[in-house]
Design a protein around this motif. Sequence first.
Motif, PDB file in Angstrom:
ATOM      1  N   GLN A  19       0.835  -1.188   0.000  1.00  0.00           N
ATOM      2  CA  GLN A  19       0.000   0.000   0.000  1.00  0.00           C
ATOM      3  C   GLN A  19       0.860   1.223   0.000  1.00  0.00           C
ATOM      4  O   GLN A  19       0.412   2.294  -0.308  1.00  0.00           O
ATOM      5  CB  GLN A  19      -0.857  -0.024   1.244  1.00  0.00           C
ATOM      6  CG  GLN A  19      -1.967   0.984   1.231  1.00  0.00           C
ATOM      7  CD  GLN A  19      -2.825   0.752   2.389  1.00  0.00           C
ATOM      8  OE1 GLN A  19      -2.586  -0.102   3.170  1.00  0.00           O
ATOM      9  NE2 GLN A  19      -3.843   1.514   2.508  1.00  0.00           N
ATOM     10  N   GLN A  33      -3.835   2.857  -1.607  1.00  0.00           N
ATOM     11  CA  GLN A  33      -4.312   1.526  -1.305  1.00  0.00           C
ATOM     12  C   GLN A  33      -3.900   0.520  -2.367  1.00  0.00           C
ATOM     13  O   GLN A  33      -4.178  -0.653  -2.245  1.00  0.00           O
ATOM     14  CB  GLN A  33      -5.833   1.538  -1.195  1.00  0.00           C
ATOM     15  CG  GLN A  33      -6.335   2.477  -0.104  1.00  0.00           C
ATOM     16  CD  GLN A  33      -7.827   2.539  -0.083  1.00  0.00           C
ATOM     17  OE1 GLN A  33      -8.487   1.729  -0.717  1.00  0.00           O
ATOM     18  NE2 GLN A  33      -8.378   3.487   0.630  1.00  0.00           N
ATOM     19  N   TRP A  34      -3.247   0.982  -3.412  1.00  0.00           N
ATOM     20  CA  TRP A  34      -2.895   0.070  -4.500  1.00  0.00           C
ATOM     21  C   TRP A  34      -1.550  -0.569  -4.250  1.00  0.00           C
ATOM     22  O   TRP A  34      -0.648   0.040  -3.697  1.00  0.00           O
ATOM     23  CB  TRP A  34      -2.892   0.833  -5.824  1.00  0.00           C
ATOM     24  CG  TRP A  34      -4.269   1.252  -6.206  1.00  0.00           C
ATOM     25  CD1 TRP A  34      -5.133   0.615  -7.019  1.00  0.00           C
ATOM     26  CD2 TRP A  34      -4.944   2.419  -5.744  1.00  0.00           C
ATOM     27  NE1 TRP A  34      -6.308   1.304  -7.110  1.00  0.00           N
ATOM     28  CE2 TRP A  34      -6.224   2.415  -6.340  1.00  0.00           C
ATOM     29  CE3 TRP A  34      -4.610   3.456  -4.885  1.00  0.00           C
ATOM     30  CZ2 TRP A  34      -7.159   3.411  -6.120  1.00  0.00           C
ATOM     31  CZ3 TRP A  34      -5.539   4.445  -4.663  1.00  0.00           C
ATOM     32  CH2 TRP A  34      -6.799   4.414  -5.276  1.00  0.00           C
ATOM     33  N   SER A  35      -1.394  -1.795  -4.710  1.00  0.00           N
ATOM     34  CA  SER A  35      -0.129  -2.495  -4.504  1.00  0.00           C
ATOM     35  C   SER A  35       0.417  -2.976  -5.834  1.00  0.00           C
ATOM     36  O   SER A  35      -0.301  -3.119  -6.802  1.00  0.00           O
ATOM     37  CB  SER A  35      -0.327  -3.691  -3.573  1.00  0.00           C
ATOM     38  OG  SER A  35      -1.227  -4.596  -4.148  1.00  0.00           O
ATOM     39  N   ALA A  53      -2.534   5.985   4.416  1.00  0.00           N
ATOM     40  CA  ALA A  53      -3.380   4.808   4.300  1.00  0.00           C
ATOM     41  C   ALA A  53      -4.801   5.267   4.526  1.00  0.00           C
ATOM     42  O   ALA A  53      -5.246   5.408   5.652  1.00  0.00           O
ATOM     43  CB  ALA A  53      -3.000   3.750   5.289  1.00  0.00           C
ATOM     44  N   TYR A 506      -1.304  -2.343  10.675  1.00  0.00           N
ATOM     45  CA  TYR A 506      -1.347  -3.249   9.534  1.00  0.00           C
ATOM     46  C   TYR A 506      -0.611  -4.553   9.828  1.00  0.00           C
ATOM     47  O   TYR A 506      -0.353  -5.351   8.942  1.00  0.00           O
ATOM     48  CB  TYR A 506      -0.720  -2.571   8.307  1.00  0.00           C
ATOM     49  CG  TYR A 506      -1.209  -1.160   8.139  1.00  0.00           C
ATOM     50  CD1 TYR A 506      -2.482  -0.897   7.651  1.00  0.00           C
ATOM     51  CD2 TYR A 506      -0.410  -0.084   8.536  1.00  0.00           C
ATOM     52  CE1 TYR A 506      -2.949   0.394   7.537  1.00  0.00           C
ATOM     53  CE2 TYR A 506      -0.873   1.216   8.427  1.00  0.00           C
ATOM     54  CZ  TYR A 506      -2.146   1.459   7.926  1.00  0.00           C
ATOM     55  OH  TYR A 506      -2.613   2.733   7.824  1.00  0.00           O
ATOM     56  N   SER A 549      -3.347  -5.798   0.201  1.00  0.00           N
ATOM     57  CA  SER A 549      -4.431  -4.827   0.295  1.00  0.00           C
ATOM     58  C   SER A 549      -5.753  -5.503   0.649  1.00  0.00           C
ATOM     59  O   SER A 549      -5.994  -6.661   0.311  1.00  0.00           O
ATOM     60  CB  SER A 549      -4.581  -4.073  -1.027  1.00  0.00           C
ATOM     61  OG  SER A 549      -3.413  -3.340  -1.310  1.00  0.00           O
ATOM     62  N   PHE A 555      -7.466  -1.596   5.548  1.00  0.00           N
ATOM     63  CA  PHE A 555      -7.194  -1.600   4.112  1.00  0.00           C
ATOM     64  C   PHE A 555      -5.909  -2.331   3.734  1.00  0.00           C
ATOM     65  O   PHE A 555      -5.416  -2.183   2.621  1.00  0.00           O
ATOM     66  CB  PHE A 555      -7.162  -0.170   3.550  1.00  0.00           C
ATOM     67  CG  PHE A 555      -8.425   0.579   3.804  1.00  0.00           C
ATOM     68  CD1 PHE A 555      -9.590   0.267   3.118  1.00  0.00           C
ATOM     69  CD2 PHE A 555      -8.466   1.588   4.756  1.00  0.00           C
ATOM     70  CE1 PHE A 555     -10.770   0.953   3.362  1.00  0.00           C
ATOM     71  CE2 PHE A 555      -9.632   2.276   5.008  1.00  0.00           C
ATOM     72  CZ  PHE A 555     -10.798   1.954   4.314  1.00  0.00           C
ATOM     73  N   GLY A 556      -5.360  -3.103   4.632  1.00  0.00           N
ATOM     74  CA  GLY A 556      -4.192  -3.876   4.298  1.00  0.00           C
ATOM     75  C   GLY A 556      -3.618  -4.593   5.501  1.00  0.00           C
ATOM     76  O   GLY A 556      -3.868  -4.213   6.652  1.00  0.00           O
TER      77      GLY A 556
END
Length: 705
Positions: A19, A33-35, A53, A506, A549, A555-556
């Motif tokens: 993330q 939030q993208w990986s 985040a 996380y 994610s 969110f991860g």
Amino acid sequence: MLNVVLVATTLWSAVVSNQYPVVGSRYPVVSSQWSVAGNQYPVVSSRESLVVASQQSLVASRESTVASSQYSVDSSPAESSTIYHSPFTIQKDSTLADVTISAPKYPEKLARTGKVVSVISAKMIQANQGKSLGELLQQSVGVAVVGARSAPGTNQEIYVRGANTGHVLLLMDGFPLNDPSHISSVMDWNLIDLANIERIEILKGGQSTLYGSDAMAAVINLVTRKDAKGLNVVLQGGGLGTHQERISWSTRQGTNRLQIQAQNYATDGFSSAKIAQGVAEADGFKQQSWGLKWGRDLGKNGNLDFSYSSQLYQGNLDNGPFVDDRDFASKATSHSFRAQYQVKNWTVRAFQDLIHREFKNDSTNVAANAFYKFSLSNYVGLNQGFESFVKILVKENATLLIGSEFRRQKTDQSDLSISEYGLYISPDLTEKQKTQQILGTYFTFQQSWGKFGYEVGTRWNVQSTFGNYFTYNFNPYWAISQTAKLFGNYYTSFKTPSIYQLASPYGNLDLQPEQGETIELGAEKKYKSWKIRVVGFQNEVNQGIVFQSMAVEPFGKYQNISRQKTHGIEFELGYQKAKFQADFNYTYLKGEMIDRDSTYSSLIRRPSNAWNLSLQYKLHKKWSVGMNNQYVGQRTDYFYDESSYSVKANPMDGYLWTDLSIHYQINRNWKLSGILKNALNQEITEITGYSGQPRNLQISLTGNF
């Protein structure tokens, strides 16, 4: 690949996700939030690495690591010769058996090991005055140091043989250097300077049997000066508003040894971020350090050594790729205590490192695309340990090393930020979450007879979070002659999850250690004025920890879901005559990451092809000149594109980096050196959106009394 190595050795014998952004930097970069295919580290990187985040903001990673070596070995009083010479040390070497290294706990002849070792000698360090530790290591075979040629103060990411950053263990005189507050537990290399380093030893392959966690791809041992005498002064100045002053004083009174050293470094630097239009602010950097060593010889009762060192730095930052920021700053301090008692073949060690880092983005100058209006992050890491080991002579040409090591790590972390979502304050960790401990017990057995020998070892680890783990190694070799050797190595290794990966918002307390496996086959030979070494290797990492994610808060989460495979070839060739020396090395890498159902290249920011060529010539007894060329092949970086709210790939062209140096021995006490870095003034990119070092000249004056 192994067939290629076997063919090469035969010919030779005949002749004789995440993330968050990945950090390439000191500080925060805004992520999302993208990986990227589950990569372990953030993909948007730079000198700064601030992490966002969703509505919760955490600085997930602002640092990275460095490390490796030049193709040369120092000849200290304990070493009668060298295999790979330092520049300007034009002398004949004798046999492989004469080379000694200290990294395997005790000084050891290279002829009695099949391990792949390279050494940067004291003369090599002196010949490269004006370079940082990362720039020096960047010249090594099998090593990529991302950020070494970026803005001063950039936290460099070190990749040895394509392995991830965090898979290289850094040592200082055999003592581990870690920062438990870092997302990967690695040390901030801006807190290390070359002022008191005598040589650098690099042991490649999985070294967890002797050194425990993190030693999955290599161990880098920084060896400090111990037997220096008198006063040493270094004055340096040059382009980019750079100046440096060093002083060290060593004395011996009876059985007591004392050494004091201090260093000051400052540079105006250049803009960290690459700005398309307008004039960007130069991001300056300052660093100071000092240290004290005291030792006492106890006769038959051995010797006692204590040391204390302190480092600090402060620097200006930018707010992510392509974005200038005029009030983003960082500062850090470290305090290290080390003690060692040695009697005959028995050694006892104890150490403590305390690191404090702060990152502050004030609200007086808010970048156009900044997520935060204000942010303040504090990270404190405490690294403590105790170790005892003994080397036993079982019989002639057979030794047994037995030891036990305890390490304790603790961290305190806090993040405060103000954005359009309001105030965010990171949750506190419980006392149990802040701390982790590991106890390791190990032994290695080494034996040689005739031209054959081997080393075998094992280690049992008990960790406070995930329990028990076992590693081992087997290192056979065949010394064909005093100047030639064939070898093969098999290692298993591991890396424990960091406190952040376990206990952050996380984190995942069910994480298991990353597990490594390394296979090496190689050969080395000296023939008259020529030296050659070729090594084929394969590394595999299972249970790799990546950020996965999620669609719901937080969110991860970190999980053991990746498998990484890397294989390649390292080739080194050296030639030396009375006044001329040439050293060439080439590295080929191919790597892939398997993350559940997807497979992709693991060589993010790492070239598949790289080579170094170093030429040194002694013009006169007082004059020497040198040239170093490094080709860094095409790489692929990933960055977060705000216009499309997605992570995108950015292929980066290869480049040729050239340094020119000249040295003049004024008299017995004084030496003048100059180095022109990036002589071709190439515009390079190591990290998407960040600037590369322009051409600049550094001049150094060294005095020894």
